[in-house]
Design a protein around this motif. Sequence first.
Motif, PDB file in Angstrom:
ATOM      1  N   THR A   1      30.567  -9.653  34.145  1.00 43.97           N
ATOM      2  CA  THR A   1      30.142  -9.022  35.317  1.00 43.97           C
ATOM      3  C   THR A   1      30.834  -7.770  35.257  1.00 43.97           C
ATOM      4  O   THR A   1      32.040  -7.840  35.023  1.00 43.97           O
ATOM      5  N   PRO A   2      30.197  -6.530  35.278  1.00 50.60           N
ATOM      6  CA  PRO A   2      31.056  -5.259  35.393  1.00 50.60           C
ATOM      7  C   PRO A   2      31.959  -5.286  36.482  1.00 50.60           C
ATOM      8  O   PRO A   2      31.615  -5.625  37.688  1.00 50.60           O
ATOM      9  N   LYS A   3      33.197  -4.779  36.230  1.00 47.03           N
ATOM     10  CA  LYS A   3      34.174  -4.404  37.257  1.00 47.03           C
ATOM     11  C   LYS A   3      34.111  -2.664  37.339  1.00 47.03           C
ATOM     12  O   LYS A   3      33.726  -2.050  36.395  1.00 47.03           O
ATOM     13  N   ASN A   4      35.025  -2.254  38.322  1.00 45.62           N
ATOM     14  CA  ASN A   4      35.236  -0.847  38.261  1.00 45.62           C
ATOM     15  C   ASN A   4      36.085  -0.418  37.016  1.00 45.62           C
ATOM     16  O   ASN A   4      37.082  -1.311  36.685  1.00 45.62           O
ATOM     17  N   ASP A   5      35.565   0.599  36.483  1.00 43.70           N
ATOM     18  CA  ASP A   5      36.423   0.978  35.258  1.00 43.70           C
ATOM     19  C   ASP A   5      37.804   1.410  35.672  1.00 43.70           C
ATOM     20  O   ASP A   5      38.210   1.793  36.491  1.00 43.70           O
ATOM     21  N   ALA A   6      38.631   1.377  34.342  1.00 39.02           N
ATOM     22  CA  ALA A   6      39.903   1.537  34.433  1.00 39.02           C
ATOM     23  C   ALA A   6      39.907   3.329  34.519  1.00 39.02           C
ATOM     24  O   ALA A   6      39.169   3.740  34.195  1.00 39.02           O
ATOM     25  N   PRO A   7      41.024   3.790  35.181  1.00 37.46           N
ATOM     26  CA  PRO A   7      41.289   5.248  35.274  1.00 37.46           C
ATOM     27  C   PRO A   7      41.123   6.118  33.913  1.00 37.46           C
ATOM     28  O   PRO A   7      41.199   7.186  33.779  1.00 37.46           O
ATOM     29  N   ASN A   8      41.378   5.348  32.796  1.00 38.67           N
ATOM     30  CA  ASN A   8      41.273   6.000  31.401  1.00 38.67           C
ATOM     31  C   ASN A   8      40.846   5.123  30.269  1.00 38.67           C
ATOM     32  O   ASN A   8      41.051   4.195  30.732  1.00 38.67           O
ATOM     33  N   GLY A   9      40.597   5.487  29.157  1.00 35.21           N
ATOM     34  CA  GLY A   9      40.342   4.813  28.112  1.00 35.21           C
ATOM     35  C   GLY A   9      41.416   4.512  27.055  1.00 35.21           C
ATOM     36  O   GLY A   9      41.075   4.660  26.037  1.00 35.21           O
ATOM     37  N   LEU A  10      42.624   3.823  27.583  1.00 36.16           N
ATOM     38  CA  LEU A  10      43.663   3.657  26.703  1.00 36.16           C
ATOM     39  C   LEU A  10      43.382   2.487  25.770  1.00 36.16           C
ATOM     40  O   LEU A  10      42.541   1.736  26.132  1.00 36.16           O
ATOM     41  N   MET A  11      43.994   2.497  24.643  1.00 36.79           N
ATOM     42  CA  MET A  11      43.865   1.289  23.809  1.00 36.79           C
ATOM     43  C   MET A  11      45.441   1.064  23.337  1.00 36.79           C
ATOM     44  O   MET A  11      46.360   1.979  23.810  1.00 36.79           O
ATOM     45  N   ALA A  12      45.787  -0.124  22.741  1.00 38.70           N
ATOM     46  CA  ALA A  12      46.973  -0.536  22.143  1.00 38.70           C
ATOM     47  C   ALA A  12      48.097  -0.707  23.441  1.00 38.70           C
ATOM     48  O   ALA A  12      49.133  -0.273  23.232  1.00 38.70           O
ATOM     49  N   VAL A  13      47.381  -1.186  24.500  1.00 33.41           N
ATOM     50  CA  VAL A  13      48.244  -1.264  25.527  1.00 33.41           C
ATOM     51  C   VAL A  13      49.043  -2.740  25.673  1.00 33.41           C
ATOM     52  O   VAL A  13      48.631  -3.331  24.831  1.00 33.41           O
ATOM     53  N   GLY A  14      50.024  -2.854  26.461  1.00 31.39           N
ATOM     54  CA  GLY A  14      50.725  -4.038  26.811  1.00 31.39           C
ATOM     55  C   GLY A  14      50.208  -4.415  28.336  1.00 31.39           C
ATOM     56  O   GLY A  14      49.868  -3.624  29.086  1.00 31.39           O
ATOM     57  N   SER A  15      49.685  -5.919  28.328  1.00 25.50           N
ATOM     58  CA  SER A  15      49.170  -6.170  29.719  1.00 25.50           C
ATOM     59  C   SER A  15      49.812  -7.545  30.069  1.00 25.50           C
ATOM     60  O   SER A  15      50.271  -8.347  29.156  1.00 25.50           O
ATOM     61  N   THR A  16      49.831  -7.807  31.321  1.00 22.38           N
ATOM     62  CA  THR A  16      50.216  -9.303  31.644  1.00 22.38           C
ATOM     63  C   THR A  16      49.620  -9.485  33.109  1.00 22.38           C
ATOM     64  O   THR A  16      48.898  -8.548  33.862  1.00 22.38           O
ATOM     65  N   GLU A  17      49.658 -10.472  33.628  1.00 22.03           N
ATOM     66  CA  GLU A  17      48.935 -11.009  34.674  1.00 22.03           C
ATOM     67  C   GLU A  17      50.366 -11.498  35.754  1.00 22.03           C
ATOM     68  O   GLU A  17      51.002 -12.457  35.318  1.00 22.03           O
ATOM     69  N   VAL A  18      50.375 -11.163  37.059  1.00 22.81           N
ATOM     70  CA  VAL A  18      51.202 -11.666  37.893  1.00 22.81           C
ATOM     71  C   VAL A  18      50.532 -11.833  39.327  1.00 22.81           C
ATOM     72  O   VAL A  18      50.082 -11.021  39.950  1.00 22.81           O
ATOM     73  N   ASP A  19      50.748 -13.441  39.995  1.00 26.39           N
ATOM     74  CA  ASP A  19      50.104 -13.434  41.069  1.00 26.39           C
ATOM     75  C   ASP A  19      48.323 -12.793  41.315  1.00 26.39           C
ATOM     76  O   ASP A  19      48.112 -12.254  42.449  1.00 26.39           O
ATOM     77  N   GLY A  20      47.773 -13.086  40.328  1.00 23.04           N
ATOM     78  CA  GLY A  20      46.448 -12.525  40.414  1.00 23.04           C
ATOM     79  C   GLY A  20      46.041 -11.258  39.809  1.00 23.04           C
ATOM     80  O   GLY A  20      44.829 -10.763  39.905  1.00 23.04           O
ATOM     81  N   CYS A  21      47.235 -10.309  39.952  1.00 25.52           N
ATOM     82  CA  CYS A  21      46.839  -8.989  39.511  1.00 25.52           C
ATOM     83  C   CYS A  21      47.331  -8.801  37.978  1.00 25.52           C
ATOM     84  O   CYS A  21      48.094  -9.212  37.522  1.00 25.52           O
TER      85      CYS A  21
END
Length: 90
Positions: free
Chosen positions: A25-45
Amino acid sequence: MRYRRGGWPPMAVVEEDDPTTDTWTPKNDAPNGLMAVGSTEVDGCIYVFGGVLGVPNVAQSTALGFDPVVDEWMQLRAMPTRRQKISVLI
């Protein structure tokens, strides 16, 4: 749920995968088209840090948060240095 963001070429697309129904399902686009990011999840965010933006792949100090429940991106305080291809641990 699982989420995917971006890709190559750099894009801001965000999608949510429901493995029980085998649908994306499509969600709202991110504010930019970054790649090679670091990411994680905390408390559902989902939190996204650094990355590169476009060519010539300039590293960024961006910090973003995404709340999938309300389908909303938040601009967070930028990191003190530009980073790409980073690990994020909580």
